[in-house]
Every structure is written in structure tokens, then in C-alpha cells.
Design a protein around this motif. Structure first.
Motif, mmCIF file in Angstrom:
data_model
loop_
_atom_site.group_PDB
_atom_site.id
_atom_site.type_symbol
_atom_site.label_atom_id
_atom_site.label_comp_id
_atom_site.label_asym_id
_atom_site.label_seq_id
_atom_site.Cartn_x
_atom_site.Cartn_y
_atom_site.Cartn_z
ATOM 1 N N THR A 1 85.767 58.189 75.579
ATOM 2 C CA THR A 1 85.175 59.780 75.914
ATOM 3 C C THR A 1 85.097 61.067 77.121
ATOM 4 O O THR A 1 84.986 59.924 77.580
ATOM 5 C CB THR A 1 84.064 59.188 75.484
ATOM 6 N N GLY A 2 84.940 61.937 76.240
ATOM 7 C CA GLY A 2 84.114 62.799 77.302
ATOM 8 C C GLY A 2 83.366 64.104 77.636
ATOM 9 O O GLY A 2 83.374 64.449 75.763
ATOM 10 N N TYR A 3 82.309 64.308 78.060
ATOM 11 C CA TYR A 3 81.790 65.089 77.513
ATOM 12 C C TYR A 3 80.763 66.340 78.636
ATOM 13 O O TYR A 3 81.214 65.888 79.861
ATOM 14 C CB TYR A 3 80.454 64.636 77.111
ATOM 15 N N CYS A 4 81.237 67.409 78.829
ATOM 16 C CA CYS A 4 80.597 68.047 79.807
ATOM 17 C C CYS A 4 79.017 68.861 79.089
ATOM 18 O O CYS A 4 78.717 69.443 78.277
ATOM 19 C CB CYS A 4 81.607 69.911 79.905
ATOM 20 N N SER B 1 91.039 73.158 69.973
ATOM 21 C CA SER B 1 91.502 72.220 70.473
ATOM 22 C C SER B 1 91.631 73.400 71.717
ATOM 23 O O SER B 1 91.618 72.351 72.808
ATOM 24 C CB SER B 1 92.515 71.550 69.802
ATOM 25 N N ALA B 2 92.405 74.312 71.904
ATOM 26 C CA ALA B 2 92.969 74.740 73.002
ATOM 27 C C ALA B 2 91.659 75.547 74.099
ATOM 28 O O ALA B 2 92.145 75.524 75.431
ATOM 29 C CB ALA B 2 93.257 76.252 73.175
ATOM 30 N N LEU B 3 90.360 75.855 73.714
ATOM 31 C CA LEU B 3 89.593 76.397 74.124
ATOM 32 C C LEU B 3 87.979 74.395 74.145
ATOM 33 O O LEU B 3 87.152 75.390 74.598
ATOM 34 C CB LEU B 3 88.718 77.223 72.826
ATOM 35 N N GLN B 4 88.862 73.144 73.754
ATOM 36 C CA GLN B 4 87.610 72.305 74.088
ATOM 37 C C GLN B 4 87.800 71.860 75.885
ATOM 38 O O GLN B 4 89.026 71.650 76.175
ATOM 39 C CB GLN B 4 88.241 71.201 73.100
ATOM 40 N N LEU B 5 86.460 72.155 76.646
ATOM 41 C CA LEU B 5 86.706 71.886 77.993
ATOM 42 C C LEU B 5 86.580 69.922 77.752
ATOM 43 O O LEU B 5 86.412 69.996 79.261
ATOM 44 C CB LEU B 5 85.170 72.620 78.455
ATOM 45 N N ALA B 6 86.304 69.386 77.034
ATOM 46 C CA ALA B 6 85.704 68.825 76.949
ATOM 47 C C ALA B 6 87.493 67.358 78.020
ATOM 48 O O ALA B 6 87.510 66.434 78.028
ATOM 49 C CB ALA B 6 85.441 67.490 76.600
ATOM 50 N N ASP B 7 88.735 68.337 76.917
ATOM 51 C CA ASP B 7 89.730 67.661 77.041
ATOM 52 C C ASP B 7 90.184 67.389 78.805
ATOM 53 O O ASP B 7 91.032 65.891 78.962
ATOM 54 C CB ASP B 7 90.700 68.891 77.160
ATOM 55 N N ILE B 8 89.467 68.295 79.583
ATOM 56 C CA ILE B 8 89.885 67.514 81.154
ATOM 57 C C ILE B 8 89.399 66.292 81.659
ATOM 58 O O ILE B 8 90.084 65.751 82.490
ATOM 59 C CB ILE B 8 89.277 69.364 81.372
ATOM 60 N N MET B 9 88.268 66.187 80.283
ATOM 61 C CA MET B 9 88.383 64.713 81.182
ATOM 62 C C MET B 9 88.679 63.343 80.292
ATOM 63 O O MET B 9 88.041 62.227 80.597
ATOM 64 C CB MET B 9 85.812 64.956 80.634
ATOM 65 N N LYS C 1 81.355 62.793 82.368
ATOM 66 C CA LYS C 1 81.377 62.048 82.219
ATOM 67 C C LYS C 1 82.302 61.804 81.535
ATOM 68 O O LYS C 1 82.678 62.307 80.173
ATOM 69 C CB LYS C 1 80.379 60.984 81.258
ATOM 70 N N THR C 2 83.581 60.705 82.045
ATOM 71 C CA THR C 2 84.641 60.079 81.450
ATOM 72 C C THR C 2 84.145 58.525 81.673
ATOM 73 O O THR C 2 84.184 58.098 81.550
ATOM 74 C CB THR C 2 86.493 60.406 81.919
ATOM 75 N N LYS C 3 84.631 58.024 80.055
ATOM 76 C CA LYS C 3 83.249 56.377 79.250
ATOM 77 C C LYS C 3 84.757 56.143 78.615
ATOM 78 O O LYS C 3 85.098 56.294 77.340
ATOM 79 C CB LYS C 3 82.167 56.787 79.077
ATOM 80 N N TYR D 1 88.851 62.671 85.105
ATOM 81 C CA TYR D 1 90.086 61.371 83.252
ATOM 82 C C TYR D 1 90.992 61.156 85.166
ATOM 83 O O TYR D 1 91.137 58.633 84.379
ATOM 84 C CB TYR D 1 90.756 62.875 83.397
ATOM 85 N N ILE D 2 91.203 61.408 85.855
ATOM 86 C CA ILE D 2 92.435 60.421 86.853
ATOM 87 C C ILE D 2 91.066 59.148 87.613
ATOM 88 O O ILE D 2 92.063 58.106 87.430
ATOM 89 C CB ILE D 2 93.224 61.788 87.707
ATOM 90 N N VAL D 3 90.413 59.509 87.591
ATOM 91 C CA VAL D 3 89.724 58.374 88.829
ATOM 92 C C VAL D 3 89.186 57.611 87.924
ATOM 93 O O VAL D 3 89.114 56.203 88.165
ATOM 94 C CB VAL D 3 88.206 59.382 89.524
#
Length: 250
Positions: A90-93, A207-215, A104-106, A26-28
Motif C-alpha cells: 500500500t502506498g499513499y500521499c 494510472s499514468a497520473l496516480q501519484l502513489a505509484d511512486i510509493m 507511506k509505503t506499507k 518504495y526502495i527503502v
């Protein structure tokens, strides 16, 4: 900045490191938007990333030897994240068993008028990241070439109930009246078609377990650490035994 090339070289190295460190995706992505005319605050933010990496030098993705060869995907969108353009992220794992194999983060190419629209575009882009290469379809085809049969349907986890209803129910039009642009309509049909064919299955995740949040969004230290562990980023991974780990485990 007096020398923008310093910033550009630093971001280039972070982009390369992002191939093995999904926790900085995300930060990158955010910092990469200012390569043309970086300012001092952008460089300062990049140095914070370096401090974080210095404190987590021994972190890496863990790939267990014995896992279920089953694909699962988490997708998420942060609605209107960009203050300058109003576009969403958009973020996905994508996991093979418990192993993270693609992420990816896009940024979206167009502004979404609702969180449902942003989430649905995220679902579509996870299934089809471009017009020529479908991400999930490509991975499934690659595994078939390696004589690995992946069970169908492939679970796609989403935390937006309205987006899930649109994919599952062709008569659910309440949240789609504003989706008049051609490419958004194609997204709706593409995801729904894959659901009807039994290739993917939409499942709800909190939402607490949405792993793509980190993206897709900045997180507090505790939540960032929690999601990093859930996607398989561990300290000294060669020492720990995570064979029973599951990314969807609560």
C-alpha cells in the motif's frame, strides 16, 4: 555480507532521510525487509540509492505560502508485489492544497486474492492506517485544533474502478464474493461508512497520473522524475515559484 551491521546502519540512515525524500519510500521499504540477514546484492542495491541521492542533493519538497487549505489523497496498491510472501504493498500521499504532508509505503498483513481486494485494502489503510490512529481523520482533527476548517468531503483518488464501485455502491457484490475474512469485511464497511457520511469522496484517476505509484512499484526514470515533480519534489525549491502548482493537475 561479512558485516551486516554496515547494511543495517545504512538502511537506518535511509529511513531517516525518507522523512524528507518521499521519492525513495518504495526502495527503502524493500531494502528494510532484509535487515536480519542481508546479502551482497542488497548492499549493492543500497549503494545505487546513494548514487541517486548524490545526484539529487539539491532536491527537496516545496511548500508554497499561498495554497488552498483542502485535503486530497492518492492511494494505490501493487498486487502481489512480494515474490516471497505474495503480499501487496500500500502506498499513499496526502496533500494539503498542493503541499505533500504525509506519505507511506506499507506491506499488507495478509495476501490479497485480487487486485480489487488489494486496492480496497489500500483505500481503507489510507483512511485508517491502524486501529488506534486514523491517518486522514487524525490530520483533519489536527487542522481543526489549529482552527483550520477543511472542506468536506476529502477526495480520495484511486485508479481501480472496481474498488471505487464497491465503496460507492453497497449493492455491488460481484467483486467481493471472496472477501470472507473478518478484517477485510471491516475494511469494506469502514470505507463505505466514511463515504456515506460525506467525510471522503472516491474519485478515479488514470494510472499514468496516480501519484502513489511512486510509493508502490519500481518505475522507469522518466515516470519516476515526472511523479517526483508532481508530488512537489523540486530542485532548489527556494528559488522556484510553484504557487500555482496542483498535484492533481494533468
Amino acid at each position: 555480507m561479512q558485516d551486516p551491521e554496515v547494511y543495517r546502519r545504512l538502511i537506518g540512515k535511509l529511513l531517516y532521510l525518507n522523512l524528507t525524500r518521499p521519492d525513495i519510500s518504495y526502495i527503502v521499504q524493500q531494502l528494510s525487509q532484509f535487515l536480519n540477514a542481508p546479502r551482497a546484492p542488497h548492499y549493492l542495491a543500497a549503494t545505487y540509492v546513494l548514487r541517486y541521492l548524490k545526484g539529487t542533493l539539491n532536491y527537496g519538497l516545496f511548500y508554497a505560502a499561498n495554497v488552498d487549505l483542502k485535503l486530497s489523497t492518492y492511494c494505490d496498491a501493487d498486487w502481489g508485489n512480494c515474490l516471497d510472501s505474495g503480499r501487496s504493498l500500500t502506498g499513499y500521499c496526502i496533500f494539503l492544497g498542493s503541499s505533500l504532508i504525509s506519505w507511506k509505503t506499507k506491506k499488507h498483513k495478509a495476501v490479497s486474492k485480487s487486485s480489487t481486494e488489494a486496492e480496497y485494502r489500500s483505500m481503507s489503510q489510507t483512511t485508517s492506517m491502524s486501529q488506534t490512529a486514523d491517518e486522514v481523520v487524525w490530520i483533519d482533527g489536527l487542522l481543526e485544533d489549529l482552527w483550520i476548517q477543511v472542506p468536506k468531503p476529502i477526495t480520495l483518488f484511486c485508479d481501480n474502478v472496481a474498488a471505487q464501485h464497491i465503496a460507492d455502491n453497497p449493492c455491488f457484490h460481484e467483486r467481493t464474493k471472496h472477501l470472507r475474512r473478518k478484517h477485510y469485511k471491516l475494511d469494506v464497511h469502514y470505507v463505505r461508512e466514511n463515504v456515506q457520511l460525506g467525510f471522503i469522496k472516491i474519485a478515479h484517476v488514470s494510472s499514468a497520473l496516480q501519484l502513489a505509484d511512486i510509493m508502490t512499484k519500481p518505475l522507469g526514470a522518466d515516470q519516476h522524475r515526472f511523479l517526483s515533480q508532481k508530488i512537489g519534489l523540486v530542485s532548489q525549491p527556494c528559488v522556484q515559484d510553484w504557487s500555482g502548482f496542483s498535484p492533481s493537475q494533468s
